[in-house]
Design an enzyme around this catalytic site. Structure first.
Site, PDB file in Angstrom:
ATOM      1  CE  LYS A  64      34.972  -1.111   1.177  1.00 34.76           C
ATOM      2  NZ  LYS A  64      35.618  -2.233   2.467  1.00 34.76           N
ATOM      3  CB  SER A  85      35.711  -5.819  -0.278  1.00 37.57           C
ATOM      4  OG  SER A  85      35.717  -4.667   1.034  1.00 37.57           O
ATOM      5  CB  SER A 100      37.155  -6.487   3.018  1.00 44.83           C
ATOM      6  OG  SER A 100      36.800  -6.969   2.440  1.00 44.83           O
TER       7      SER A 100
END
Length: 466
Positions: free
Chosen positions: A89, A164, A188
């Site tokens: 990420k 997220s 997330s």
């Protein structure tokens, strides 16, 4: 256009799990190089429509895969996950990569250090193929940013994959890699796992080391996102351990991650948490999760309804999350803030308005709630719940159109309470809404009991697939 299955069109190599791949590497029937090439080809094929990747590292991935191929040929792999294609990420440091945190305010320059989780995966031989999208600073449970645009759900491209860690969830769902590193400060990992029909595990806090420390403090976790519980367990094993750069880990030793493939759920005492800490449950979600709980009962588990041992958890979480946003914003010069997501600026202003006394009192309240959750998980083997209270909604929005919600936190009421209390929580798919959108099922265990949670997840995968 809705897709029948995110893996449709993926090469067979992109559908294999970590155990199948490493068995093939050992037998010399597959090469880490050809697997990495297939994973990157898949990422390139889906990215124009789904926007899950900030970039694909062809050169670095092929070099790492070539080194892995040589190790397997010599019978000396670095670990049992050597050569597994992995995405990271855009919120963790990666040596040689530009990490932007989804923000134009972050300089586009290569880092010279790996975050501890990345370093551990690299030492295990994982092959880093691509970087995945995140909203700015990972502040919300959907994935869009002014810098990289809107990320879309592979089941229906009009919908959000959540966030997220939305890019990581999409990468897992479509077969662009096997391991996917996500972060979870209020859901997330688990929200996008639920919205995209994959497995997402938020570990016990401190299980996976973090550096630098998150501005959002000790609600922020790092964990695996995969297509199966067994892959999540293998990835978590590779990422976990003590790192002296992470003071918040503490000096203790967490329970071993060694585990059976699945756990016998017969006789287990399970609490069913069906009312979120904020918002209400969509009837389609409730129907699917109730049916999944009935199957859990049919497997011999003793399931009882429970409520969380606290009230006012949304306000409590806002004290922690909004002040974290204010701290993050304070590091950005005023002149550079014009491009920042307006929603992030709003919660940062709200966080700055809290007094220091209010924050300390919130920390005390959190301690009381965390201790009560520890007592609850001493009474029950597991607590289960919906992964999210609602299905995926339109992409590009923080909240569903026409809803009465003001912020994403208000519809994520099955997620953020477990960040406050730091227990391990794993979301697995358990069915679909009438519109064909995935529904997630959350399994929560006592702090340190990641192995048991992942074992239960593996067992429920079998039950739910029947």
């Amino acid at each position: 256009m809705p897709l029948q299955n995110p893996l449709e069109g993926a090469a067979e190599l992109c559908r294999l799990d970590a155990a199948a791949l490493t068995t093939a590497y050992r037998n010399r029937t597959l090469s880490p190089v050809e697997v990495a090439k297939a994973a990157m080809a898949r990422a390139e094929a889906v990215n124009p429509e789904l926007n899950a990747f900030t970039f694909i590292d062809h050169g670095g991935a092929l070099a790492a895969a070539g080194a892995s191929e040589k190790r397997w040929a010599e019978g000396a792999p670095l670990s049992q996950v050597d050569g597994i294609p992995t995405t990271l990420k855009d919120i963790v440091w990666v040596n040689g990569w530009s990490v932007r945190y989804g923000s134009a305010t972050t300089p586009a320059r290569p880092y010279s250090e790996d975050a501890p989780s990345v370093e551990r995966l690299r030492k295990a031989g994982a092959v880093f193929i691509a970087q995945t999208t995140t909203p700015e600073f990972g502040w919300k449970a959907v994935t869009d940013s002014a810098l990289f645009g809107v990320t879309r759900n592979p089941w229906n491209t009009q919908k959000t994959p959540g966030g997220s860690s939305g890019g990581a969830a999409v990468a897992a769902a479509v077969g662009a890699g096997v391991f996917h590193l996500g972060t979870d400060g209020g859901g997330s990992i688990r929200v996008p796992a639920s919205f995209t029909g994959i497995v997402g595990h938020k570990p016990t806090f401190g299980r996976v080391p973090a550096h630098p420390a998150s501005a959002f403090g000790t609600v922020a976790h790092i964990g695996p996102m995969t297509r199966s519980a067994s892959d999540a367990a293998a990835m978590l094993q590779a990422m976990s351990g003590r790192d002296i750069r992470d003071w918040a880990q503490g000096a203790g030793v967490l329970a071993s991650l060694d585990r059976p493939a699945e756990i016998d759920l017969a006789g287990k005492r399970v609490g069913y948490w069906s009312t979120p800490a904020s918002g209400t449950v969509d009837p389609d979600i409730a129907a699917v999760v109730d049916a999944a709980v009935a199957r859990l009962s049919s497997a011999g588990a003793h399931v009882e309804p429970i409520t969380l041992p606290a009230e006012g958890l949304l306000d409590l979480f806002h004290h922690h999350w909004f002040t974290g946003a204010a701290a993050r914003l304070s590091a950005i010069p005023e002149a550079e803030r014009a491009s920042i997501d307006p929603g992030f600026l709003e919660i940062a202003r709200a966080g700055a308005a809290y007094s220091s006394t209010a924050l300390v009192l919130a920390q005390v309240r959190r301690g009381d709630y965390g201790a009560a959750m520890d007592r609850l998980l001493a009474e029950y083997d597991f607590v289960v719940s919906p992964g999210t209270a609602l299905p995926a909604f339109d992409a590009g929005l923080e909240i569903p159109a026409g809803s009465a919600f003001a912020r994403w936190t208000e519809w994520a009421g099955f997620s953020f309470p477990i960040n406050l209390s730091q227990q391990p929580a794993c979301v697995i798919p358990c069915g679909f809404t009438p519109d064909g959108l995935p529904v997630g099922f959350q399994i929560i265990g006592a702090r340190g009991a990641d192995a048991s949670v992942l074992s239960a997840a593996a067992g429920l995968e079998v039950i739910f697939s029947r």
